[in-house]
Each structure stands twice: as structure tokens, then as C-alpha cells.
Design a protein around this motif. Structure first.
Motif, PDB file in Angstrom:
ATOM      1  N   PRO A  14       0.787  -1.598  -0.137  1.00 27.81           N
ATOM      2  CA  PRO A  14      -0.092  -0.089   0.014  1.00 27.81           C
ATOM      3  C   PRO A  14       0.657   0.866   0.163  1.00 27.81           C
ATOM      4  N   ILE A  15       1.939   1.412   0.874  1.00 26.96           N
ATOM      5  CA  ILE A  15       2.965   2.585   0.617  1.00 26.96           C
ATOM      6  C   ILE A  15       3.269   2.451  -0.437  1.00 26.96           C
ATOM      7  N   VAL A  16       3.597   1.950  -1.288  1.00 26.17           N
ATOM      8  CA  VAL A  16       4.481   1.444  -2.983  1.00 26.17           C
ATOM      9  C   VAL A  16       3.446   1.852  -3.497  1.00 26.17           C
ATOM     10  N   LYS A  17       2.577   1.668  -3.250  1.00 28.49           N
ATOM     11  CA  LYS A  17       1.506   2.219  -4.192  1.00 28.49           C
ATOM     12  C   LYS A  17       0.764   3.286  -3.958  1.00 28.49           C
ATOM     13  N   GLU A  18       0.911   3.701  -2.971  1.00 25.69           N
ATOM     14  CA  GLU A  18       0.557   5.440  -2.497  1.00 25.69           C
ATOM     15  C   GLU A  18       1.667   6.340  -2.877  1.00 25.69           C
ATOM     16  N   ARG A  19       3.171   6.633  -3.153  1.00 26.90           N
ATOM     17  CA  ARG A  19       3.929   6.898  -3.761  1.00 26.90           C
ATOM     18  C   ARG A  19       3.961   6.358  -5.176  1.00 26.90           C
ATOM     19  N   SER A  20       3.628   6.087  -5.663  1.00 27.39           N
ATOM     20  CA  SER A  20       3.785   5.780  -6.977  1.00 27.39           C
ATOM     21  C   SER A  20       2.823   6.533  -7.487  1.00 27.39           C
ATOM     22  N   GLU A  21       1.540   6.658  -7.294  1.00 25.33           N
ATOM     23  CA  GLU A  21       0.759   7.615  -7.407  1.00 25.33           C
ATOM     24  C   GLU A  21       0.866   8.920  -7.465  1.00 25.33           C
ATOM     25  N   GLN A  22       2.053   9.303  -6.042  1.00 24.89           N
ATOM     26  CA  GLN A  22       2.316  10.293  -5.968  1.00 24.89           C
ATOM     27  C   GLN A  22       2.935  11.135  -6.510  1.00 24.89           C
ATOM     28  N   LEU A  23       4.472  10.201  -6.735  1.00 23.39           N
ATOM     29  CA  LEU A  23       5.062  10.547  -8.024  1.00 23.39           C
ATOM     30  C   LEU A  23       4.481  11.038  -9.609  1.00 23.39           C
ATOM     31  N   ILE A  24       3.830  10.415 -10.097  1.00 29.41           N
ATOM     32  CA  ILE A  24       2.758  10.545 -11.347  1.00 29.41           C
ATOM     33  C   ILE A  24       2.100  12.347 -11.021  1.00 29.41           C
ATOM     34  N   GLN A  25       1.585  12.506 -10.201  1.00 29.88           N
ATOM     35  CA  GLN A  25       1.121  13.076  -8.957  1.00 29.88           C
ATOM     36  C   GLN A  25       2.144  14.552  -9.704  1.00 29.88           C
ATOM     37  N   GLN A  26       2.797  14.850  -8.404  1.00 29.05           N
ATOM     38  CA  GLN A  26       4.200  15.293  -8.094  1.00 29.05           C
ATOM     39  C   GLN A  26       4.429  15.697 -10.126  1.00 29.05           C
ATOM     40  N   ALA A  27       5.523  14.488 -10.606  1.00 28.05           N
ATOM     41  CA  ALA A  27       5.822  14.495 -11.843  1.00 28.05           C
ATOM     42  C   ALA A  27       5.422  15.789 -13.194  1.00 28.05           C
TER      43      ALA A  27
ATOM     44  N   GLN B 199      14.882  12.404  -9.090  1.00 28.81           N
ATOM     45  CA  GLN B 199      14.890  12.825  -8.461  1.00 28.81           C
ATOM     46  C   GLN B 199      13.290  12.584  -7.040  1.00 28.81           C
ATOM     47  N   ILE B 200      12.719  13.045  -7.563  1.00 24.30           N
ATOM     48  CA  ILE B 200      10.659  13.166  -7.245  1.00 24.30           C
ATOM     49  C   ILE B 200      11.147  11.575  -6.647  1.00 24.30           C
ATOM     50  N   ALA B 201      11.959  10.941  -7.221  1.00 24.24           N
ATOM     51  CA  ALA B 201      11.330   9.567  -6.315  1.00 24.24           C
ATOM     52  C   ALA B 201      11.967   9.309  -4.856  1.00 24.24           C
ATOM     53  N   LYS B 202      13.782   9.791  -5.309  1.00 18.57           N
ATOM     54  CA  LYS B 202      14.148   9.658  -3.742  1.00 18.57           C
ATOM     55  C   LYS B 202      13.689  10.312  -2.828  1.00 18.57           C
ATOM     56  N   LYS B 203      12.694  11.836  -3.216  1.00 16.02           N
ATOM     57  CA  LYS B 203      12.387  12.394  -1.995  1.00 16.02           C
ATOM     58  C   LYS B 203      11.210  11.757  -1.412  1.00 16.02           C
ATOM     59  N   LEU B 204      10.617  10.869  -2.048  1.00 12.08           N
ATOM     60  CA  LEU B 204       8.967   9.971  -1.754  1.00 12.08           C
ATOM     61  C   LEU B 204       9.444   8.833  -1.333  1.00 12.08           C
ATOM     62  N   GLY B 205      11.021   8.387  -0.899  1.00 10.95           N
ATOM     63  CA  GLY B 205      11.876   6.803  -0.516  1.00 10.95           C
ATOM     64  C   GLY B 205      11.858   6.064  -1.005  1.00 10.95           C
TER      65      GLY B 205
ATOM     66  N   PRO C 121      15.007   2.223 -15.011  1.00 10.85           N
ATOM     67  CA  PRO C 121      13.841   2.156 -15.216  1.00 10.85           C
ATOM     68  C   PRO C 121      12.666   1.886 -13.162  1.00 10.85           C
ATOM     69  N   HIS C 122      13.546   1.182 -12.517  1.00  9.00           N
ATOM     70  CA  HIS C 122      13.519   0.453 -11.164  1.00  9.00           C
ATOM     71  C   HIS C 122      13.580   1.063 -10.750  1.00  9.00           C
ATOM     72  N   LEU C 123      12.033   1.253  -9.431  1.00 13.08           N
ATOM     73  CA  LEU C 123      12.248   2.142  -8.723  1.00 13.08           C
ATOM     74  C   LEU C 123      11.584   1.160  -7.167  1.00 13.08           C
ATOM     75  N   GLU C 124      12.492   1.253  -5.698  1.00 10.21           N
ATOM     76  CA  GLU C 124      11.550  -0.025  -4.932  1.00 10.21           C
ATOM     77  C   GLU C 124      11.897   0.596  -3.273  1.00 10.21           C
TER      78      GLU C 124
ATOM     79  N   ALA D 140       9.228   9.848   4.006  1.00 17.87           N
ATOM     80  CA  ALA D 140      10.437  10.659   2.464  1.00 17.87           C
ATOM     81  C   ALA D 140       9.392  11.881   2.805  1.00 17.87           C
ATOM     82  N   ASP D 141       9.785  12.422   1.723  1.00 17.30           N
ATOM     83  CA  ASP D 141       9.442  14.409   1.498  1.00 17.30           C
ATOM     84  C   ASP D 141       8.422  13.775   0.745  1.00 17.30           C
ATOM     85  N   THR D 142       6.834  14.211   1.144  1.00 16.53           N
ATOM     86  CA  THR D 142       5.623  14.051   0.565  1.00 16.53           C
ATOM     87  C   THR D 142       5.000  15.320   0.410  1.00 16.53           C
TER      88      THR D 142
END
Length: 198
Positions: A53-66, A148-154, A168-171, A194-196
Motif C-alpha cells: 500500500p505504501i509503494v502504491k501510494e508513493r507511486s501515485e504521488q510520483l505521477i502527480q508530482q511529475a 529526484q522526486i522518487a528519491k524524495k518519496l523514499g 527504470p527501476h524504483l523500489e 519521505a518528503d511528500t
């Protein structure tokens, strides 16, 4: 004198028989033992069936912030079953294509719902893995901005790996190794820093 020799022989024979009996009892007892708990845990580990669930939430935040920066991120892969991982592992080895992974089924963070792969989308809708692409035309690579955004999200980025860079890999491994996950350890459902807000 003869009596002493007989007593010594009897003691020696008794000692040998006793030791033999103890060894037999230990062997029989050892064979009847249950498997070690770690072995049992490996056999009964329940595998995830989707993204954490956290990875899913952060993936959505990544898309939104980008998107706020004019970058369209496409998640090309998320959770991957062990069977799907094995098929991907065969690519470039026993099936056609290039080698894209060194991880067999159960050896990838994707198999535990803790990893995603991404790409970028052009205005025409084409999905690209071009690390120099600059859709928002700010003289910065969109790929670099997304990382850079992804790293800030954890997220940890596969492009930072010393061997077999996976751009392409983020984990998010939550401090767990693949060995930990294989024995049934799972990340706490609400632990990640993470800095959300950016």
C-alpha cells in the motif's frame, strides 16, 4: 592378575557398547526431528499478490508530482508474480530478447510488491525510456527529475546500483533483504519516511 584383565576387558566392552548405544539413540532421535523452523517458514510463506500500500501510494504521488512539472510518468511494471519473474528471467537466456533481469522468481522486490518500473510519455502518447528526453523543456532531463522526486518519496533507484544498473527501476525495501522476504518477513504497513510535500 587374570581377574584384573577380565574386569578391564568387561569395562572396555561395556564402555564400547554404551557409546554405541548412545550413538544409535542419537541417530534415531535426530531422524525423528521436525525440520528447523526456518525451513518450515520458507515452505509456508504467503506471497503478496499486489503492490504494498505504501509503494502504491508513493507511486501515485510520483505521477502527480511529475505532472506538476509537465512530465508524464507511466508505471510500466509493478507487482510481478514469481512465475512472471521466471519468464522474464528466461528472456535473453532460453527465450528471445535481451537480458533484462538477473533475478529469478522470488528474488526480486517486484515479487513482494515493493518495486515499480517507469517510463515517460510523449505528447503523441508514445512511451519512451529516453533518459535525455525533456518534454517540459526546462533544460533538465525529465528522467533525472523523476528520479529526484522518487528519491524524495523514499524510493531507491536501480540506476544507483554498482552492478547491472536498472534505470527504470524504483523500489522501497524498508530495510529488508530478499533473504528476509523469502523467509516471510514483511514491511510494517505504515513505516516509511519521505518528503511528500514537495
Amino acid at each position: 592378575m587374570k581377574l584384573k584383565k577380565k574386569v578391564r576387558r568387561s569395562i572396555k566392552t561395556f564402555s564400547i557398547l554404551s557409546i554405541t548405544l548412545i550413538i544409535l539413540v542419537l541417530i534415531i532421535h535426530w531422524k525423528d526431528q521436525e525440520p528447523l523452523p526456518e525451513t518450515q517458514a520458507k515452505e509456508s510463506v504467503t506471497m503478496p499478490t499486489g503492490l504494498n500500500p505504501i509503494v502504491k501510494e508513493r507511486s501515485e504521488q510520483l505521477i502527480q508530482q511529475a505532472a506538476k512539472k509537465g512530465i508524464v510518468v507511466v508505471i510500466t511494471d509493478g507487482f510481478r508474480s514469481a512465475d512472471d519473474q521466471d519468464k522474464l528471467y528466461k528472456q535473453g537466456r532460453t527465450t528471445e530478447g535481451s537480458i533484462v533481469t538477473h533475478a529469478k522468481g522470488g528474488e526480486s522486490y517486484h515479487n513482494y510488491g515493493l518495486a515499480i518500473d517507469f517510463a515517460l510519455e510523449t505528447p503523441s502518447g508514445e512511451v519512451v525510456w529516453d533518459m535525455d528526453y525533456d518534454r517540459n523543456q526546462n533544460a533538465k532531463s525529465d528522467w533525472t527529475e523523476v528520479v529526484q522526486i522518487a528519491k524524495k518519496l523514499g524510493f531507491d533507484w536501480g540506476g544507483d546500483w554498482a552492478k547491472f544498473k536498472d534505470y527504470p527501476h524504483l523500489e522501497m525495501n524498508f530495510g529488508l533483504t530478499i533473504a528476509d522476504l523469502q523467509t516471510g518477513e514483511r514491511p510494517p504497513s505504515s513505516t516509511v519516511t519521505a518528503d511528500t510535500n514537495k
